[in-house]
Design an enzyme around this catalytic site. Structure first.
Site, short mmCIF file in Angstrom:
data_model
loop_
_atom_site.label_atom_id
_atom_site.label_comp_id
_atom_site.label_asym_id
_atom_site.label_seq_id
_atom_site.Cartn_x
_atom_site.Cartn_y
_atom_site.Cartn_z
N LYS A 53 45.03 37.23 37.73
CA LYS A 53 45.03 38.51 37.03
C LYS A 53 45.16 38.31 35.52
O LYS A 53 44.45 38.95 34.74
CB LYS A 53 46.18 39.40 37.56
N GLN A 97 54.00 42.27 41.25
CA GLN A 97 53.26 41.52 42.26
C GLN A 97 53.97 41.63 43.62
O GLN A 97 55.17 41.35 43.72
CB GLN A 97 53.12 40.05 41.84
N ASP A 120 48.49 49.92 39.53
CA ASP A 120 48.28 49.53 40.93
C ASP A 120 48.20 50.77 41.83
O ASP A 120 47.77 50.69 42.97
CB ASP A 120 49.44 48.64 41.42
#
Ligand code: NAD
Length: 286
Positions: A53, A97, A120
């Site tokens: 990422k 994460q 997200d």
């Protein structure tokens, strides 16, 4: 005739060019998009995803800030850090994460992220937005699948879509996004009895279970579109999806490979959400 293999890597490269152009315009206007990534613990897979990422951010010109915490970090320290990032004008997207080590309160941590930086899409507010059709940031993996379908002009309206997997990060948001586009959606999961009776009805079959070879050719309707979200590492190190690729490709009309299908699009849509967020911040400045 064998299915057309949808090249997620190539599409990701094309879509990233678009995000790079938008990033360049923002930078010209004095605002560089910024993504903060929070990694807790030492899960090697998570570390690899995070590396991916941050590298992808660099490739399109997005600033990325990686914050690492050990598994023993008090939860309050992580919450405090998220609050600092919420207030940081250089940061337009924040992601934690997953998975988090199990002793952390996942809901509390995800909901600490400012809604307008929740790239997200896992904050409860964003989840609600998905249900009501007022999506703030579409979750990246389902968003990537949507772009893959669009890239092949596969219209989902009126189609029977079966989603195998009902997780909060893939299966459920995927189903909601397709429902929003007028598909007839069925969600299957580990307790579904006789999975095949549902999958054979699918015009579009999306599989996100994390079980190698879960989907065999006899479970797939002729000419179905098959999207394999699963990522499974075999003992010999190879990565495979949830679908028997060689078998199913003889029957389907379209199929995504693993690797090189949905995966590259997931990271790409994270970049897209971050750029989108920065554009919204830029618009507020005027
Ligand atoms: P998860 O473990 O949270 O959820 C799995 C879901 O599959 C659950 O709803 C479970 O009930 C269902 N399931 C499990 N076994 C099943 C079976 N035999 N039949 C039917 N349903 C079954 O996993 P997740 O986070 O949703 O991820 C699913 C898979 O997708 C994993 O392989 C993961 O690595 C992969 N993934 C890929 C990407 C990507 O970018 N390509 C992104 C996220 C997850």
């Amino acid at each position: 005739m064998a299915a057309k293999v949808i090249d997620g890597k190539a599409l990701a490269a094309t879509v990233r060019q678009e995000f790079k152009r938008r990033t360049d315009s923002l930078i010209e206007a004095g605002l560089r998009p910024g993504l903060a990534v929070i990694l807790v613990g030492d899960n090697p897979a998570s570390r690899a995803y995070v590396r991916n990422k941050t590298k992808a951010c660099a490739d399109v010109g997005i600033y990325s800030l990686l914050s690492e915490f050990t598994v023993n970090t008090p939860q309050d320290d992580i919450l405090r850090h998220i609050h600092q990032l919420n207030a940081d004008p250089a940061i337009h997207g924040i992601l934690v994460q997953l998975p988090l080590p199990p002793h952390f309160d996942l809901r509390l941590i995800l909901d600490a992220i400012a809604q307008e930086k929740d790239v997200d899409g896992f904050h409860l507010y964003n989840v609600g937005g998905l249900i009501s059709g007022n999506t703030v940031f579409p979750p990246c993996t389902p968003y990537g699948v949507q772009r893959l379908l669009e890239s092949e002009n596969i219209d989902v309206a009126g189609q029977n879509v079966v989603v195998v997997g009902a997780s909060n990060i893939v299966g459920k948001p995927m189903a909601l996004m397709l429902l929003q586009r007028d598909a007839t959606v069925c969600i299957c999961h580990a307790k579904t009895r006789d999975l095949a009776q549902f999958t054979v009805l699918a015009d579009i079959l999306i599989v996100a279970a994390g079980k190698p070879n879960l989907i065999l050719p006899e479970m797939v309707k002729t000419s179905a579109v098959v999207i394999d979200v699963g990522i499974n590492r075999l003992p010999d190190g190879r990565l495979i999806g949830d679908v028997d690729f060689e078998g199913v490709r003889q029957k389907a009309s379209y199929i995504t490979p693993v690797p090189g299908g949905v995966g590259p699009m997931t990271v790409t849509m994270l970049l897209g959400n971050t750029v989108e967020s920065a554009e919204r911040f830029a618009a507020l400045r005027h």
